[in-house]
Structures are given as structure tokens and as C-alpha cells.
Design a protein around this motif. Structure first.
Motif, PDB file in Angstrom:
ATOM      1  N   ALA A   1      32.728  72.923   7.895  1.00  0.00           N
ATOM      2  CA  ALA A   1      32.909  73.860   6.780  1.00  0.00           C
ATOM      3  C   ALA A   1      31.844  74.943   6.778  1.00  0.00           C
ATOM      4  O   ALA A   1      32.110  76.089   6.376  1.00  0.00           O
ATOM      5  N   ARG A   2      30.646  74.610   7.240  1.00  0.00           N
ATOM      6  CA  ARG A   2      29.534  75.566   7.234  1.00  0.00           C
ATOM      7  C   ARG A   2      29.436  76.357   8.539  1.00  0.00           C
ATOM      8  O   ARG A   2      28.561  77.210   8.682  1.00  0.00           O
ATOM      9  N   GLY A   3      30.296  76.067   9.494  1.00  0.00           N
ATOM     10  CA  GLY A   3      30.250  76.786  10.763  1.00  0.00           C
ATOM     11  C   GLY A   3      29.029  76.451  11.600  1.00  0.00           C
ATOM     12  O   GLY A   3      28.444  77.324  12.248  1.00  0.00           O
ATOM     13  N   TYR A   4      28.648  75.183  11.617  1.00  0.00           N
ATOM     14  CA  TYR A   4      27.491  74.729  12.387  1.00  0.00           C
ATOM     15  C   TYR A   4      27.713  75.009  13.873  1.00  0.00           C
ATOM     16  O   TYR A   4      28.665  74.494  14.483  1.00  0.00           O
ATOM     17  N   ALA A   5      26.862  75.831  14.456  1.00  0.00           N
ATOM     18  CA  ALA A   5      27.093  76.372  15.804  1.00  0.00           C
ATOM     19  C   ALA A   5      27.277  75.308  16.891  1.00  0.00           C
ATOM     20  O   ALA A   5      28.229  75.399  17.683  1.00  0.00           O
ATOM     21  N   PRO A   6      26.403  74.294  17.002  1.00  0.00           N
ATOM     22  CA  PRO A   6      26.601  73.298  18.063  1.00  0.00           C
ATOM     23  C   PRO A   6      27.956  72.593  17.983  1.00  0.00           C
ATOM     24  O   PRO A   6      28.571  72.297  19.014  1.00  0.00           O
ATOM     25  N   LEU A   7      28.440  72.318  16.758  1.00  0.00           N
ATOM     26  CA  LEU A   7      29.758  71.689  16.614  1.00  0.00           C
ATOM     27  C   LEU A   7      30.847  72.635  17.091  1.00  0.00           C
ATOM     28  O   LEU A   7      31.800  72.216  17.781  1.00  0.00           O
ATOM     29  N   THR A   8      30.731  73.909  16.746  1.00  0.00           N
ATOM     30  CA  THR A   8      31.716  74.906  17.173  1.00  0.00           C
ATOM     31  C   THR A   8      31.737  75.025  18.692  1.00  0.00           C
ATOM     32  O   THR A   8      32.812  75.064  19.306  1.00  0.00           O
ATOM     33  N   ILE A   9      30.566  75.066  19.296  1.00  0.00           N
ATOM     34  CA  ILE A   9      30.474  75.175  20.757  1.00  0.00           C
ATOM     35  C   ILE A   9      31.056  73.939  21.422  1.00  0.00           C
ATOM     36  O   ILE A   9      31.820  74.037  22.389  1.00  0.00           O
ATOM     37  N   ARG A  10      30.711  72.767  20.890  1.00  0.00           N
ATOM     38  CA  ARG A  10      31.220  71.528  21.480  1.00  0.00           C
ATOM     39  C   ARG A  10      32.743  71.482  21.423  1.00  0.00           C
ATOM     40  O   ARG A  10      33.397  71.123  22.406  1.00  0.00           O
TER      41      ARG A  10
ATOM     42  N   VAL B   1      37.703  72.383  28.617  1.00  0.00           N
ATOM     43  CA  VAL B   1      37.077  72.661  29.910  1.00  0.00           C
ATOM     44  C   VAL B   1      36.392  71.414  30.458  1.00  0.00           C
ATOM     45  O   VAL B   1      36.523  71.079  31.641  1.00  0.00           O
ATOM     46  N   VAL B   2      35.668  70.714  29.579  1.00  0.00           N
ATOM     47  CA  VAL B   2      34.952  69.510  29.999  1.00  0.00           C
ATOM     48  C   VAL B   2      35.925  68.417  30.434  1.00  0.00           C
ATOM     49  O   VAL B   2      35.685  67.723  31.427  1.00  0.00           O
ATOM     50  N   ASN B   3      37.020  68.250  29.699  1.00  0.00           N
ATOM     51  CA  ASN B   3      38.014  67.237  30.077  1.00  0.00           C
ATOM     52  C   ASN B   3      38.576  67.502  31.464  1.00  0.00           C
ATOM     53  O   ASN B   3      38.696  66.592  32.291  1.00  0.00           O
ATOM     54  N   PHE B   4      38.924  68.756  31.732  1.00  0.00           N
ATOM     55  CA  PHE B   4      39.449  69.102  33.057  1.00  0.00           C
ATOM     56  C   PHE B   4      38.381  68.924  34.130  1.00  0.00           C
ATOM     57  O   PHE B   4      38.621  68.308  35.168  1.00  0.00           O
ATOM     58  N   ALA B   5      37.194  69.449  33.862  1.00  0.00           N
ATOM     59  CA  ALA B   5      36.125  69.405  34.858  1.00  0.00           C
ATOM     60  C   ALA B   5      35.708  67.974  35.165  1.00  0.00           C
ATOM     61  O   ALA B   5      35.432  67.624  36.318  1.00  0.00           O
TER      62      ALA B   5
ATOM     63  N   VAL C   1      26.205  69.034  30.139  1.00  0.00           N
ATOM     64  CA  VAL C   1      26.066  70.046  29.087  1.00  0.00           C
ATOM     65  C   VAL C   1      26.701  69.548  27.793  1.00  0.00           C
ATOM     66  O   VAL C   1      26.123  69.678  26.704  1.00  0.00           O
ATOM     67  N   PHE C   2      27.894  68.965  27.902  1.00  0.00           N
ATOM     68  CA  PHE C   2      28.593  68.451  26.721  1.00  0.00           C
ATOM     69  C   PHE C   2      27.775  67.365  26.027  1.00  0.00           C
ATOM     70  O   PHE C   2      27.633  67.364  24.797  1.00  0.00           O
ATOM     71  N   GLN C   3      27.224  66.438  26.800  1.00  0.00           N
ATOM     72  CA  GLN C   3      26.435  65.351  26.219  1.00  0.00           C
ATOM     73  C   GLN C   3      25.178  65.879  25.540  1.00  0.00           C
ATOM     74  O   GLN C   3      24.769  65.376  24.483  1.00  0.00           O
ATOM     75  N   LEU C   4      24.565  66.905  26.119  1.00  0.00           N
ATOM     76  CA  LEU C   4      23.362  67.480  25.521  1.00  0.00           C
ATOM     77  C   LEU C   4      23.680  68.208  24.223  1.00  0.00           C
ATOM     78  O   LEU C   4      22.896  68.148  23.262  1.00  0.00           O
TER      79      LEU C   4
ATOM     80  N   LEU D   1      24.132  65.757  21.192  1.00  0.00           N
ATOM     81  CA  LEU D   1      22.956  65.165  20.544  1.00  0.00           C
ATOM     82  C   LEU D   1      22.592  65.850  19.223  1.00  0.00           C
ATOM     83  O   LEU D   1      22.489  65.168  18.189  1.00  0.00           O
ATOM     84  N   PRO D   2      22.389  67.176  19.200  1.00  0.00           N
ATOM     85  CA  PRO D   2      22.074  67.793  17.904  1.00  0.00           C
ATOM     86  C   PRO D   2      23.204  67.685  16.893  1.00  0.00           C
ATOM     87  O   PRO D   2      22.956  67.617  15.685  1.00  0.00           O
ATOM     88  N   VAL D   3      24.448  67.666  17.371  1.00  0.00           N
ATOM     89  CA  VAL D   3      25.589  67.517  16.463  1.00  0.00           C
ATOM     90  C   VAL D   3      25.513  66.177  15.731  1.00  0.00           C
ATOM     91  O   VAL D   3      25.667  66.108  14.506  1.00  0.00           O
ATOM     92  N   GLU D   4      25.255  65.110  16.481  1.00  0.00           N
ATOM     93  CA  GLU D   4      25.213  63.776  15.877  1.00  0.00           C
ATOM     94  C   GLU D   4      23.964  63.569  15.024  1.00  0.00           C
ATOM     95  O   GLU D   4      24.029  62.996  13.933  1.00  0.00           O
TER      96      GLU D   4
END
Length: 231
Positions: free
Chosen positions: A111-120, A126-130, A163-166, A169-172
Motif C-alpha cells: 500500500a505504501r509502495g515500498y521499493a524493494p517489494l515492488t522490485i522483487r 524473469v527470475v523464474n525463467f532464469a 539478486v532475488f534472494q538479496l 532480505l530487506p522485504v522480510e
């Protein structure tokens, strides 16, 4: 010197991650089970906790649903659904409250547009395919000894997993931080129960640390293998 894949001394690189993963699994299981047996003084269920937090933050468009499984709780940002496992949804334990509040932390992030969540969320396809493609190329590269090109491309694709796992971390960590603030400020738990809730969330966070460590060490191992192939 190159060793066949089935006899690969670089597996030793993964030992710390294996130990950490086993410890994390033990820690989260023992801690959540322990606090599933401890009822909060004020008796909020996980569902009531979630609704209280969402309402307090002006979030009225997120549905709360019960889902199957044990600790299968998650927030679905695409459909704006907060899914709680049965023991969490109906339970009045410290674990139930802490887990429900953590998932609300993700809803607040959304709801607040937290950047790391948006990026993840943006890189998930892309990560699933890669991730799937990387191991196909890595395996082909390992057995095609005439070239390292496929192996290196596979390693590059696997790096997206790191990259996804890193980013995770801040998201969680942030979701847990928000959860603890909410349950204390809203009077859902006492001060002592907040400390116990933190133990639950810290144990869960350790699984994400272990996943990140495993991905990093696996990447290091693959790079070591590729360098040996070049030699």
C-alpha cells in the motif's frame, strides 16, 4: 584440473550453507511450535489481528482468507489477498498473531509502495525463467567439455536468483519490523508478548538468510568450476 560432476570437490563450498539451512529449519520449527502453545493474554486470533492492523492503516481492499497447509501464510499483492493457514487464522497464540502481523507488514509495504517489494515483484517472472533455464545450460556446459560458453551463460542466469534472494532480505526484515510495531501499538500483545513475537519472526527470518547464503555459495561454487574448466 576438471573433476566429473559426480565427483566434485567444490561441494565443500556449500557445507556452511547446508549447516545454516538445517539450523534455520530446526529453529523455525521449534520456535513456532513452542509459541503456537502460548496463548496471548488478549486473545486475538490471527484473522482478527490482520483485520485490526489493516483497518488501522486504512487498508480496506485486502481480503483475508484461510488457506491449507502449515505456515503457508502469504500476501498476494496481485489479487490483494492475505492468506492465513488454519492454525494462524483461527489461533490465538503468539505464533498466530506474529505470523498474521508479518503478512500484514507485506500488505502495508504494498500500500505504501515500498521499493524493494515492488522490485522483487517486478523481477519474479524473469527470475523464474532464469532459474529454470540456468540449470539446463549449466548441466549441458558441464558435460560438453569442448566449451565453457553454455556453463558461463547458465551461471549468469543463476546470478539472478542471488539478486532475488538479496532483495528478499530487506522485504522480510521490514515486514517483521512493521508487524512488531503494529501489534504493540494497537494493544494486540503485551510488552512481554512482543518480545516473544520477535523470537518467532527472527526464527522465520533466518530461513531467508539461509536461502540467500545458499544461493551466494552455490554461485561461488559454479564460478569456481567454470574457472577450473578454463584452466
Amino acid at each position: 584440473m576438471y573433476y566429473p560432476y559426480y565427483y566434485d570437490p567444490t561441494y565443500i563450498i556449500l557445507i556452511p550453507a547446508i549447516i545454516l539451512t538445517m539450523y534455520a529449519q530446526f529453529k523455525v520449527s521449534s520456535t513456532t511450535n513452542r509459541y503456537f502453545r502460548v496463548r496471548t493474554q488478549r486473545g486475538y486470533t490471527g484473522e482478527q489481528t490482520a483485520r485490526e492492523i489493516l483497518n488501522a492503516n486504512g487498508i480496506y481492499d485486502v481480503r483475508i482468507e484461510m488457506t491449507r497447509g502449515t505456515l503457508s501464510d502469504h500476501y498476494d499483492p496481485r489479487n490483494k489477498i492475505l492468506r492465513l493457514s488454519q492454525d494462524v487464522y483461527r489461533g490465538t497464540s503468539i505464533t498466530s498473531v506474529a505470523v498474521a502481523a508479518h503478512e500484514c507488514g507485506h500488505a502495508i509495504q504494498h500500500a505504501r509502495g515500498y521499493a524493494p517489494l515492488t522490485i522483487r515483484g517486478a523481477i519474479v517472472p524473469v527470475v523464474n525463467f532464469a532459474s529454470n533455464a540456468s540449470w539446463i545450460l549449466i548441466m549441458l556446459g558441464l558435460f560438453m567439455t569442448s566449451t565453457t560458453s553454455l556453463l558461463k551463460i547458465g551461471i549468469l542466469l543463476f546470478a539472478t536468483t542471488v539478486v532475488f534472494q538479496l532483495i528478499t532480505l530487506p522485504v522480510e526484515f521490514n515486514a517483521s519490523h512493521r508487524a512488531l510495531i503494529q501489534i504493540e501499538n494497537l494493544g494486540i500483545v503485551t510488552r512481554d508478548e512482543r518480545r516473544e513475537s520477535k523470537k518467532v519472526l527472527d526464527a522465520a527470518a533466518l530461513t531467508y538468510v539461509a536461502a540467500a547464503a545458499s544461493a551466494i555459495l552455490q554461485l561461488l561454487r559454479l564460478i569456481t568450476i567454470a574457472n577450473r574448466r578454463d584452466d
